[in-house]
Design a protein around this motif. Structure first.
Motif, PDB file in Angstrom:
ATOM      1  N   UNK A 133       0.830  -1.206   0.000  1.00 19.43           N
ATOM      2  CA  UNK A 133       0.000   0.000   0.000  1.00 19.43           C
ATOM      3  C   UNK A 133       0.862   1.252   0.000  1.00 19.43           C
ATOM      4  N   UNK A 134       1.942   1.239   0.806  1.00 20.07           N
ATOM      5  CA  UNK A 134       2.836   2.397   0.838  1.00 20.07           C
ATOM      6  C   UNK A 134       3.515   2.595  -0.520  1.00 20.07           C
ATOM      7  N   UNK A 135       3.820   1.510  -1.208  1.00 17.75           N
ATOM      8  CA  UNK A 135       4.468   1.619  -2.516  1.00 17.75           C
ATOM      9  C   UNK A 135       3.558   2.266  -3.548  1.00 17.75           C
ATOM     10  N   UNK A 136       2.231   2.138  -3.340  1.00 16.14           N
ATOM     11  CA  UNK A 136       1.281   2.767  -4.250  1.00 16.14           C
ATOM     12  C   UNK A 136       0.991   4.220  -3.885  1.00 16.14           C
ATOM     13  N   UNK A 137       1.655   4.719  -2.846  1.00 18.86           N
ATOM     14  CA  UNK A 137       1.486   6.111  -2.460  1.00 18.86           C
ATOM     15  C   UNK A 137       0.369   6.362  -1.478  1.00 18.86           C
ATOM     16  N   UNK A 138      -0.167   5.303  -0.868  1.00 20.28           N
ATOM     17  CA  UNK A 138      -1.248   5.452   0.108  1.00 20.28           C
ATOM     18  C   UNK A 138      -0.650   5.836   1.455  1.00 20.28           C
ATOM     19  N   UNK A 139      -1.289   6.759   2.136  1.00 14.03           N
ATOM     20  CA  UNK A 139      -0.808   7.165   3.450  1.00 14.03           C
ATOM     21  C   UNK A 139      -1.052   6.067   4.478  1.00 14.03           C
ATOM     22  N   UNK A 140      -0.426   6.209   5.629  1.00 13.56           N
ATOM     23  CA  UNK A 140      -0.551   5.190   6.672  1.00 13.56           C
ATOM     24  C   UNK A 140      -1.983   5.069   7.153  1.00 13.56           C
ATOM     25  N   UNK A 141      -2.659   6.194   7.354  1.00 16.99           N
ATOM     26  CA  UNK A 141      -4.040   6.156   7.817  1.00 16.99           C
ATOM     27  C   UNK A 141      -4.944   5.497   6.784  1.00 16.99           C
ATOM     28  N   UNK A 142      -4.722   5.815   5.504  1.00 15.73           N
ATOM     29  CA  UNK A 142      -5.526   5.200   4.449  1.00 15.73           C
ATOM     30  C   UNK A 142      -5.268   3.699   4.359  1.00 15.73           C
ATOM     31  N   UNK A 143      -4.010   3.295   4.528  1.00 19.32           N
ATOM     32  CA  UNK A 143      -3.709   1.864   4.485  1.00 19.32           C
ATOM     33  C   UNK A 143      -4.370   1.113   5.632  1.00 19.32           C
ATOM     34  N   UNK A 144      -4.496   1.764   6.784  1.00 22.53           N
ATOM     35  CA  UNK A 144      -5.148   1.117   7.930  1.00 22.53           C
ATOM     36  C   UNK A 144      -6.611   0.844   7.634  1.00 22.53           C
ATOM     37  N   UNK A 145      -7.312   1.862   7.094  1.00 16.13           N
ATOM     38  CA  UNK A 145      -8.751   1.722   6.895  1.00 16.13           C
ATOM     39  C   UNK A 145      -9.103   1.006   5.591  1.00 16.13           C
ATOM     40  N   UNK A 146      -8.217   1.015   4.608  1.00 18.40           N
ATOM     41  CA  UNK A 146      -8.525   0.375   3.331  1.00 18.40           C
ATOM     42  C   UNK A 146      -7.908  -1.004   3.168  1.00 18.40           C
ATOM     43  N   UNK A 147      -6.823  -1.257   3.871  1.00 13.35           N
ATOM     44  CA  UNK A 147      -6.117  -2.524   3.697  1.00 13.35           C
ATOM     45  C   UNK A 147      -6.140  -3.364   4.969  1.00 13.35           C
ATOM     46  N   UNK A 148      -5.637  -2.793   6.065  1.00 12.40           N
ATOM     47  CA  UNK A 148      -5.423  -3.576   7.280  1.00 12.40           C
ATOM     48  C   UNK A 148      -6.737  -3.998   7.921  1.00 12.40           C
ATOM     49  N   UNK A 149      -7.626  -3.041   8.184  1.00 13.03           N
ATOM     50  CA  UNK A 149      -8.882  -3.372   8.853  1.00 13.03           C
ATOM     51  C   UNK A 149      -9.758  -4.321   8.043  1.00 13.03           C
ATOM     52  N   UNK A 150      -9.929  -4.126   6.720  1.00 11.81           N
ATOM     53  CA  UNK A 150     -10.684  -5.133   5.965  1.00 11.81           C
ATOM     54  C   UNK A 150     -10.056  -6.526   6.017  1.00 11.81           C
ATOM     55  N   UNK A 151      -8.722  -6.588   6.020  1.00  7.36           N
ATOM     56  CA  UNK A 151      -8.059  -7.891   6.098  1.00  7.36           C
ATOM     57  C   UNK A 151      -8.264  -8.555   7.459  1.00  7.36           C
ATOM     58  N   UNK A 152      -8.395  -7.744   8.500  1.00  6.61           N
ATOM     59  CA  UNK A 152      -8.584  -8.279   9.857  1.00  6.61           C
ATOM     60  C   UNK A 152     -10.049  -8.264  10.284  1.00  6.61           C
ATOM     61  N   UNK A 153     -10.959  -8.122   9.314  1.00  6.68           N
ATOM     62  CA  UNK A 153     -12.370  -7.910   9.642  1.00  6.68           C
ATOM     63  C   UNK A 153     -12.970  -9.066  10.426  1.00  6.68           C
ATOM     64  N   UNK A 154     -12.616 -10.299  10.060  1.00 12.69           N
ATOM     65  CA  UNK A 154     -13.221 -11.451  10.736  1.00 12.69           C
ATOM     66  C   UNK A 154     -12.873 -11.455  12.223  1.00 12.69           C
ATOM     67  N   UNK A 155     -11.605 -11.183  12.550  1.00  9.59           N
ATOM     68  CA  UNK A 155     -11.210 -11.152  13.950  1.00  9.59           C
ATOM     69  C   UNK A 155     -11.832  -9.998  14.706  1.00  9.59           C
ATOM     70  N   UNK A 156     -11.972  -8.851  14.038  1.00 13.64           N
ATOM     71  CA  UNK A 156     -12.565  -7.684  14.689  1.00 13.64           C
ATOM     72  C   UNK A 156     -14.038  -7.937  14.997  1.00 13.64           C
ATOM     73  N   UNK A 157     -14.765  -8.481  14.018  1.00 10.31           N
ATOM     74  CA  UNK A 157     -16.185  -8.774  14.240  1.00 10.31           C
ATOM     75  C   UNK A 157     -16.346  -9.827  15.329  1.00 10.31           C
TER      76      UNK A 157
END
Length: 313
Positions: free
Chosen positions: A199-223
């Motif tokens: 995500x960082x290589x595509x120019x996405x900021x850290x906050x954007x990577x958290x909400x667009x990449x990390x949280x969706x990937x960890x969605x099952x555990x969060x729910x």
């Protein structure tokens, strides 16, 4: 010519090795039997609890119809004019649970994001045990803190009864925060670092990577953590017993006194109702509803965790 002493030593070593293997096999079998017995005790205890609960519940429904229990909107089994509608207790339970989760979800998830993505390792090593320490505080302490500190403080801002759902729900939310935060933190940390770096290589900021990449990937555990938090809130007893009151009302007004299912069970288990009486059997009827509700939440949590689980290589 073979040395006879060498042959004797070789045979002795072989016997010792065989004896050692036999001893290890016996030890492993004994350990396996002990572990199986421990697991069996847990299973049998669960079955015993379920059988007793539903056996007494069956006796309750021999005297009270399903319509009285599930369609009536009043719960007064201890009064002269008896009503056995369970909805006021369920309403109080859901109201305090909703308030608790409104506090626990943002606090727990925010703390998990900070500890995983922003905090330095040394800071995280200190803060995580500090947050989880909240789970070790006795629930009766939360109840009296809500009654003696939170309620007087809130009454300066909004009109509240002495016993109310808001104070109890807020304290339950603080109490459940470690549950939501700890499981969510493990789920977020399980997301591979390569996804973040991509995500960082595509120019996405850290906050954007958290909400667009990390949280969706960890969605099952969060729910799953949220649903387990709801189960914890539904089954909480002392906090709501002390701070929410014992007035079963079919209401969504958080400023009023309410009674939850667990608070009623604690009231009946105090010993005022004779064993075998109808009042005593209401304890098991409410307990059966609470058991089925908690079981359903756990099943949903397990299904969501398996359904939306992300696998990485």
């Amino acid at each position: 010519m073979q040395n006879p002493n060498f042959s004797d030593e070789s045979n002795q070593r072989s016997r010792q090795l065989l004896e050692k293997n036999a001893f290890e096999d016996i030890s492993e079998k004994i350990i396996a039997v002990i572990l199986f017995a421990c697991a069996l005790v847990s299973v049998l205890t669960t079955f015993g609890i379920v059988i007793i609960i539903f056996q007494e519940t069956f006796g309750f429904f021999q005297e009270v119809s399903f319509a009285q229990f599930f369609l009536d909107t009043k719960w007064t089994p201890l009064f002269a004019e008896r009503h056995f509608g369970v909805w006021p207790l369920m309403a109080g339970t859901f109201l305090t649970t909703a308030i608790a989760m409104a506090v626990a979800i943002p606090l727990g998830l925010s703390s998990a994001i900070y500890l995983s993505e922003y905090a330095q390792p040394k800071v995280a090593a200190i803060l995580r045990p500090a947050v989880e320490l909240l789970a070790g505080i006795p629930t009766v302490v939360y109840g009296y803190f809500a009654l003696l500190f939170v309620t007087p403080l809130l009454r300066n801002i909004v009109p509240l009864e002495i016993f109310n759902a808001l104070s109890a729900g807020l304290m339950m939310g603080v109490m459940i925060t470690p549950t939501v935060g700890s499981i969510s933190l493990d789920a977020i940390r399980a997301v591979p670092q390569s996804l973040r770096e991509g995500a960082y290589a595509l120019g996405i900021t850290k906050l954007e990577s958290i909400f667009r990449i990390v949280l969706p990937a960890a969605l099952s555990g969060i729910i799953a953590s949220i649903i387990l938090g709801i189960s914890r809130a539904v089954g909480e007893t002392m906090t709501v017993l002390i701070a929410a009151g014992q007035q079963p009302k079919l209401t969504i007004n958080f400023a009023e006194s309410v009674e939850t299912m667990t608070a009623y069970m604690a009231q009946i288990s105090g010993g005022d109702s004779p064993r075998g009486s109808l009042n005593f059997k209401t304890l098991y009827a409410v307990g059966a509803v609470l058991f089925l509700l908690t079981l359903a939440l756990n099943i949903v949590s397990h299904w969501i965790a398996n359904r939306f689980k992300e696998k990485y290589e």
